[in-house]
Every structure is written in structure tokens, then in C-alpha cells.
Write a protein that holds these residues in place. Structure first.
Motif, PDB file in Angstrom:
ATOM      1  N   UNK A 113     -40.390   9.126  30.691  1.00  0.00           N
ATOM      2  CA  UNK A 113     -39.189  10.108  30.709  1.00  0.00           C
ATOM      3  C   UNK A 113     -38.304  10.663  29.966  1.00  0.00           C
ATOM      4  N   UNK A 145     -43.097   9.379  33.661  1.00  0.00           N
ATOM      5  CA  UNK A 145     -42.274  10.466  33.657  1.00  0.00           C
ATOM      6  C   UNK A 145     -43.455  10.812  34.966  1.00  0.00           C
ATOM      7  N   UNK A 156     -21.692  14.693  20.163  1.00  0.00           N
ATOM      8  CA  UNK A 156     -20.916  13.213  21.187  1.00  0.00           C
ATOM      9  C   UNK A 156     -21.128  13.906  22.775  1.00  0.00           C
ATOM     10  N   UNK A 157     -21.094  15.115  23.271  1.00  0.00           N
ATOM     11  CA  UNK A 157     -22.162  15.891  24.884  1.00  0.00           C
ATOM     12  C   UNK A 157     -23.235  15.421  25.085  1.00  0.00           C
ATOM     13  N   UNK A 163     -24.817  13.300  23.493  1.00  0.00           N
ATOM     14  CA  UNK A 163     -25.190  11.682  23.432  1.00  0.00           C
ATOM     15  C   UNK A 163     -24.641  11.200  25.016  1.00  0.00           C
ATOM     16  N   UNK A 164     -23.676  11.945  25.694  1.00  0.00           N
ATOM     17  CA  UNK A 164     -23.585  11.564  27.460  1.00  0.00           C
ATOM     18  C   UNK A 164     -24.951  12.017  28.077  1.00  0.00           C
ATOM     19  N   UNK A 165     -26.036  12.629  27.769  1.00  0.00           N
ATOM     20  CA  UNK A 165     -26.207  13.324  28.418  1.00  0.00           C
ATOM     21  C   UNK A 165     -28.251  13.040  28.405  1.00  0.00           C
ATOM     22  N   UNK A 166     -28.763  13.375  29.490  1.00  0.00           N
ATOM     23  CA  UNK A 166     -29.969  13.191  29.166  1.00  0.00           C
ATOM     24  C   UNK A 166     -31.278  14.310  29.497  1.00  0.00           C
ATOM     25  N   UNK A 200     -39.071   7.535  23.749  1.00  0.00           N
ATOM     26  CA  UNK A 200     -39.377   6.342  24.389  1.00  0.00           C
ATOM     27  C   UNK A 200     -40.895   5.709  23.803  1.00  0.00           C
TER      28      UNK A 200
END
Lengths: 269, 421
Positions: A231, A206, A41-42, A44-47, A235
Motif C-alpha cells: 500500500x 495494494x 507537517x501537512x 505527515x498527516x496525509x497518506x 512498507x
């Protein structure tokens, strides 16, 4: 092994011990499942790199919880003396060696995989012709998701003998290649510069990684390989499509002809 | 924050208070540093944004938001009028004077880099008017995509000073949109175009350095508006005659926010410091946040409403209480920024990045530059417009000043190319 010796190895089981064992097993399972869900979950909020760090922590933490659980459970089951441990581990080893060889091999390879890290969650790997993103490093298998949205489970024991190609090795970026096959009569330097601009103007690019154009002269024409980094590794297929679409359009606007496969080659294929 | 009631008398021969406007080399740009509580607040706000939590205040406020009203336009004009970019021109004059005097030797071209909403084009246009320099317009889209060299052939004579205020409009992130800007930069850097000043948006500058790496040009930029500088500037903006009895109070804590005109060493209010840190020294963003944070109780707002439009410019209306009655303006601590969808999809991210790299783009060009189809871009634009993230400025879609900080952070977290500020 005689019955009297066995009773010496194992502690007496009463209802309290059994409940305690069950509680430890349930707590360990809940902790592992909860931690994995929380980490995903964490993530999924980061990149980028932060996401990969978090994903890579999941198998490490699971291993730590399992070892800690075993350390608590073993003294409840047997009298933890050296003699007892050797006897028990020897028996378990024999049983595993004969009956569950591949399973045990995969489990051990799984532990090695956590330490050596030939693949981590978020890596893009190729094993035995299957290419995809590592979604879960389990105890026995690694699960990858291919570009066609198919989940493939590969036993860790492949680690012992098969080559494992890892495209990004824990980095968020990986190299992508777009191929262009052109008719031999053209200004190669201008095409090379144009293809570099095609990559430089892609929204997926990138910028901190290099752009390269490799040219191979073939009997049927010129083969250009445009190499660049998106990036995010997820992708990659869209990036290659973008490079291909815009590259073809840019080449066509300059009147550059594309190579056509010779009739013999086409029919053979 | 309040304006000093009795500022210390300045001696006749003392220097005037330093102007908050200052141009420095890019390498000398200093981001406002978060200190103590400001740093913690900023990190907490950032965490909440990542995990999709709102920015609701945690303490019961002294003045509930529901009891307060936004200021009327006329009052806002008196307390925090929009930026007059002409104020920055003397600072630009000061740093370019030496370069001008050194003509014809020295660097042929100077670059002035501005963050979005920091008015670099307006400042340069005014500078050009003051120095009777020729202003070069950006080429048309057809010329850009056609690599049409006639735009460069029509350049002002080499012996005339020129200004190109919008370099970000002289290229397109398109395989055919880079040729003209490369030719321009090559000829400008070599001195073939004579002496001139080129203005460029900071995001376009970050991109163009990869398109045509310039050999360490001495580019200039507006120094960051840190806490003291911002505090001084906000104090200067208060133009109503009743400023002696004007008080700014934090709507949550009730504490007074003090603005100390001209005293850079004075302690800066945490609220102003937070604003400076949050806006990363971008004066356009900081002022917008300040204006949208100002509040008044409805009765008080009615009392200070001007009776006639003529009074808007400066004088207080007759209904304003005399000097003994305090005029309180409440400062809301909740940042009013648009919230981006946590996972808005690739189309939205690319659209926002593309808009920032060009400092705005016309809708007709977006399908040429982005991989998404036209209808997807159009729906994404409408969605972002409804959220207040993008606005139409002239014929170009731009990231709104209210959303700029959020969008910048959004793109930074995803690893996109961004400016150096």
C-alpha cells in the motif's frame, strides 16, 4: 575593469540598502524554512498520493522564492542595465567556472532536478549503490534515508553521468520481490498458485496492482520470484518479510522442500 | 424535528406511505449527496479529524451540553428503538419474488450484500424462516484452514431452497483460507448447489471479488437511507402516545427539527441530512448516532420516567403533562464518535482492516492473519476497546457501530481496500 566602471555597475551602498538586503535575505530564508516545515507537517498527516504531491512541492516553492528574492535584490545592488548585467554575470560565471566548478554544477543540476524530476521527495531511488527514500532535495545535494536508517547526501551533479533508478516515480506504491528457492521436484503450478495466495492474503498488499509469480528453472532447483505492491512504499521491507515468512510456512505445510546450495557453491561463497 | 401534530387525512383509496426499506442492485446504490451546508459541515469535520482537532461547537449553544442528560433506556426505547430487521424482509421478498417464480431457470444464486451493522444476516435468516429455506451455517475454522470439502458435501438437497447468511465467515485472509470459498462460489455460480441466497458483508465482498471474480452477479443491497428516507424512518420509530406534543430541537441553535412521516418531498432537516451523509446511508450507523444525540433536561427526564417497568413498552406515565405541554427532546449536534490515535501504528491499522474484512474475528485467529505477534495484537485490542473502537460481539471482535464511520475514513485515507459504499 577600472574603478570608475565598477562604480557605475554597483549602486551606492548606504545603511538603508544594507538593511533592506538583510531583511530580504532573512525573509526569504524564513519563508523557505517555514514553508518546508509546514509542507512536511501537512504531509505527515496525509497518506498516499496526496503526501507525495505535497512533498514534491517543497523544492519547487523554494526555487520560486529564491528567484523572486534575486529579482528584488539584484536591482538594489547594481544598476539593472543590459551592459551591467552582462558584465556582472560574465564575472560571476568566470569565478564559478574556475573556482567552484563542481559546486556550480551541482547547483545547476539541482535546478534541472526540480524541472525534470528524476527524483522527488518520497521517491525511492538508487544512486551509486545507495538505495533509500528521498527525504530532502536541496540546492546542492539530494538526501536519502536508507533502510538501515543512514542518511546519505548525494550531489546533484551525479545527475549528469550516473544512472538513477527510481522505484516509484512519484507513486505511493512500488514493486517488491520475494524470492523462494525450491527443490526441483514439486508441482510448479500448485506452488505458483499458492504463492499468489500468499501475496493476496498479505495485509500490506495494494489490491489495485497485479500480483505476479515468475519461475526460473536453475541447475540446483527452481527460483520463484513473487512480485506484488504494498500500500505504501515505506512498507516495502516489512512487506517482503511478510511474504517470505508466510510463503515459507505455506510451502512447508505442503511438504515442499527448499533448495539447498551445493557444497561447492557454498564453500566458494 | 417534530412529529406532525395534525397530519393530513389520507383518503381511503390512497397508497400507504412508502416504506423506507428498499433493496436495489449494487450498481443502483446511491450515496446520500451532501448539499450546501451539509457538504461544508462534512468537509470541515473531516479536516478537523485529519489534523486532530475535536468537534467542539463554535457557537454558544442554546442548551449547553452540561445542562443536558442522555435519555433513559426506556425513553430511548420509545423515541428511537433499535432496528427490527424483520421490517426489511418484505422489501427483500419484493425483489426476490420474480427470481423465485423463475425457478428452475435463471440465476441459481442471488447475493445480498450488506454494510456492517446493516443486519444482512438477520434479514436473510428471517427471510429463510418465512420461505422454509434451509439455513447453511458457516464452516468451522478447522474446516476453513484445512480446505475440508465435507462442508460442501453436506449441502442441502439441490431441490431445496437454501440461504447462506454469512459468506464473510466462510473464508479467512490466510494462504490456506481461500480454497473452500473458491469451491463454494464456483459450485454455487454453476448451479451445482441448487437455488439459494448468499448474504455477504460489503467489505468481505470487496475482498472476495479479488479472490474469485464473479461474472457480474446481480447482487442486491439495501438502498441508502438518504435524508428523506432516514427522516421518515426516524419518525416511524417514535412510538409513545404523546407524540403529538413531542418536539425535537437542535441543542445548539434551538431550531426545531421536523420529521414528516410519509412525505418524501418535504424538506429534510439539515441535521437529519447531515446524519444521512455522514453515515453514507448506513442505517445502523445513522440510528446509533441519532440515539446518542438525543438529550433532555434532567427535570423533564425525571417527569417522563416510567413509574413501573410495564409502562416502558408504549404508554406514557401519569406524570407526563397533558397535550398542551410540549415535550422537548434536544438533539446534540456534536458527533459522539471515538477518536482514533492519529498515528496508531501498523498493528492498529491492520487489526481494524482485518476485522472489517471478516466482519469480526475471534481473538485466537488474529495472530494467524496478522503479521504482528500475539501480545502486540492483544494490547492493541485492549487499547481500541478502551477507546470504544472495537467491541466483543459473541466471541468475535468487531468494529463498533459508533466507530465504523471513523474507521472507514481512517482506512480510506491510507489507501486500504474498502467496500463500494
Amino acid at each position: 575593469m577600472e574603478t570608475s566602471q565598477l562604480t557605475k555597475i554597483f549602486n551606492t551602498f548606504d545603511a538603508g540598502v544594507i538593511v533592506e538586503l538583510l531583511l530580504i535575505a532573512v525573509a526569504a530564508t524564513l519563508l523557505i524554512v517555514g514553508l518546508q516545515k509546514l509542507l512536511h507537517w501537512l504531509a505527515d498527516h496525509l497518506h498516499g498520493q496526496n503526501r507525495l504531491y505535497l512533498l514534491a512541492m517543497a523544492p519547487l516553492l523554494r526555487l520560486a522564492i529564491l528567484i523572486a528574492s534575486l529579482l528584488v535584490i539584484v536591482p538594489l545592488i547594481i544598476e539593472p542595465s543590459l551592459q551591467n548585467m552582462v558584465a556582472l554575470l560574465g564575472s560571476v560565471g568566470l569565478a564559478l567556472g574556475f573556482a567552484l566548478k563542481d559546486y556550480a554544477s551541482s547547483l545547476i543540476a539541482g535546478i534541472v532536478a526540480v524541472g525534470e524530476r528524476p527524483y522527488r521527495n518520497g521517491d525511492w531511488i538508487e544512486v551509486n549503490g545507495f538505495y533509500g527514500e528521498v527525504r530532502h532535495v536541496g540546492m546542492r545535494t539530494v538526501q536519502i534515508l536508507t533502510a538501515d536508517d543512514t542518511q546519505v547526501s548525494i550531489p546533484h551533479l551525479r545527475l549528469w553521468n550516473d544512472p538513477i533508478a527510481n522505484a516509484n516515480c512519484g507513486r505511493p506504491q512500488l514493486q517488491c520481490v520475494a524470492d523462494f528457492y525450491l527443490h526441483p521436484e514439486h508441482d510448479a503450478a500448485a506452488v505458483k498458485a499458492l504463492l499468489q495466495d500468499v501475496a493476496l492474503t498479505s495485509p500490506y498488499l495494494h489490491y489495485q496492482d497485479p500480483i505476479m509469480v515468475i519461475v526460473h528453472e536453475q541447475p540446483w532447483g527452481s527460483h520463484y520470484r513473487l512480485k506484488a505492491y504494498p500500500i505504501d512504499a515505506r512498507q516495502q521491507f516489512r512487506f517482503i518479510s511478510d511474504l517470505t515468512i508466510r510463503g515459507k510456512a505455506a510451502l512447508a505445510r505442503r511438504g515442499i522442500r527448499f533448495a539447498v546450495a551445493p557444497v561447492t557453491a557454498a564453500t566458494t561463497a | 424535528m417534530s412529529i406532525e401534530k395534525h397530519p393530513p387525512a389520507q383518503p381511503q383509496d390512497s397508497a400507504p406511505p412508502p416504506t423506507p426499506w428498499q433493496f436495489v442492485r449494487l450498481g443502483d446504490y446511491r450515496l446520500p449527496g451532501p448539499l450546501g451546508a451539509t457538504a461544508a459541515l462534512e468537509r470541515w469535520a473531516s479536516l478537523k479529524r485529519i489534523f486532530g482537532r475535536g468537534s467542539e461547537p463554535e457557537l454558544p449553544p442554546v442548551k449547553a451540553e452540561a445542562d443536558l442528560r442522555a435519555l433513559s433506556q426506556s425513553r430511548l426505547q420509545n423515541l428511537a428503538r433499535p432496528i427490527d430487521w424483520r421490517c426489511a424482509v418484505p422489501a427483500l421478498n419484493a425483489v426476490l419474488a420474480e427470481w423465485q417464480q423463475a425457478a428452475p431457470v435463471g440465476e441459481a444464486v442471488r447475493f445480498v450484500i450488506g454494510q456492517p451493522h446493516c443486519g444482512h444476516a438477520q434479514i436473510l435468516a428471517q427471510w429463510a424462516a418465512d420461505h422454509r429455506a434451509a439455513v447453511v451455517e458457516a464452516p468451522s475454522v478447522d474446516r476453513l484452514l484445512g480446505d475440508d470439502g465435507r462442508w460442501l458435501d453436506d449441502w442441502p438437497a439441490a431441490d431445496r431452497l437454501w440461504v447462506l447468511p454469512n459468506l464473510e465467515q466462510c473464508y479467512l485472509r490466510h494462504a490456506d483460507g481461500l480454497g473452500l470459498v473458491r469451491s463454494l462460489l464456483e459450485r454455487a455460480a454453476s448451479g451445482a448447489l441448487g437455488r439459494g441466497v448468499i448474504g455477504c458483508d460489503s467489505w468481505a465482498w470487496a475482498y472476495l471479488r479479488r479472490v474469485w471474480p464473479l461474472p457480474q452477479p446481480a447482487a442486491l443491497t439495501l438502498q441508502a437511507f438518504d435524508g428523506p428516507r432516514l427522516s421518515r424512518y426516524l419518525a416511524e420509530l417514535v412510538s409513545c402516545p404523546g407524540r403529538d406534543c413531542l418536539h425535537f430541537r437542535n441543542a445548539t441553535t434551538g431550531k426545531e427539527l421536523r420529521l414528516e412521516p410519509g412525505s418524501g418531498d418535504a424538506e429534510v432537516s439539515p441535521e437529519v441530512n447531515y446524519l444521512a451523509v455522514h453515515s453514507r446511508g448506513n442505517i445502523g450507523v445513522a440510528l446509533h448516532s441519532w440515539r446518542s444525540a438525543l438529550r433532555a433536561v434532567p427535570e423533564q427526564e425525571q417527569q417522563v420516567q416510567p413509574e413501573a417497568p410495564a409502562e416502558v413498552a408504549g404508554s406514557l406515565p401519569a406524570a407526563v403533562p397533558d397535550a398542551e405541554v410540549d415535550d422537548i427532546v434536544w438533539v446534540s449536534t456534536a458527533l459522539r464518535e471515538p477518536v482514533l490515535p492519529a498515528e496508531g501504528g501498523e498493528a492498529m491499522v491492520f487489526l481494524l482492516h482485518g476485522l472489517l474484512l471478516h466482519n469480526g474475528l475471534p481473538a485466537s485467529l488474529l495472530p494467524e492473519l496478522l503479521p504482528q505477534p500475539r501480545h502486540r495484537i492483544a494490547s492493541c485490542l485492549l487499547e481500541l476497546q478502551a477507546l470504544g473502537v472495537v467491541v466483543m460481539a459473541g466471541e468475535r471482535w468487531q468494529v463498533s457501530v459508533a466507530a465504523y464511520s471513523v474507521v472507514r475514513e481512517f482506512l480510506r485515507r491510507r489507501g486500504f481496500l474498502r467496500d463500494d459504499f
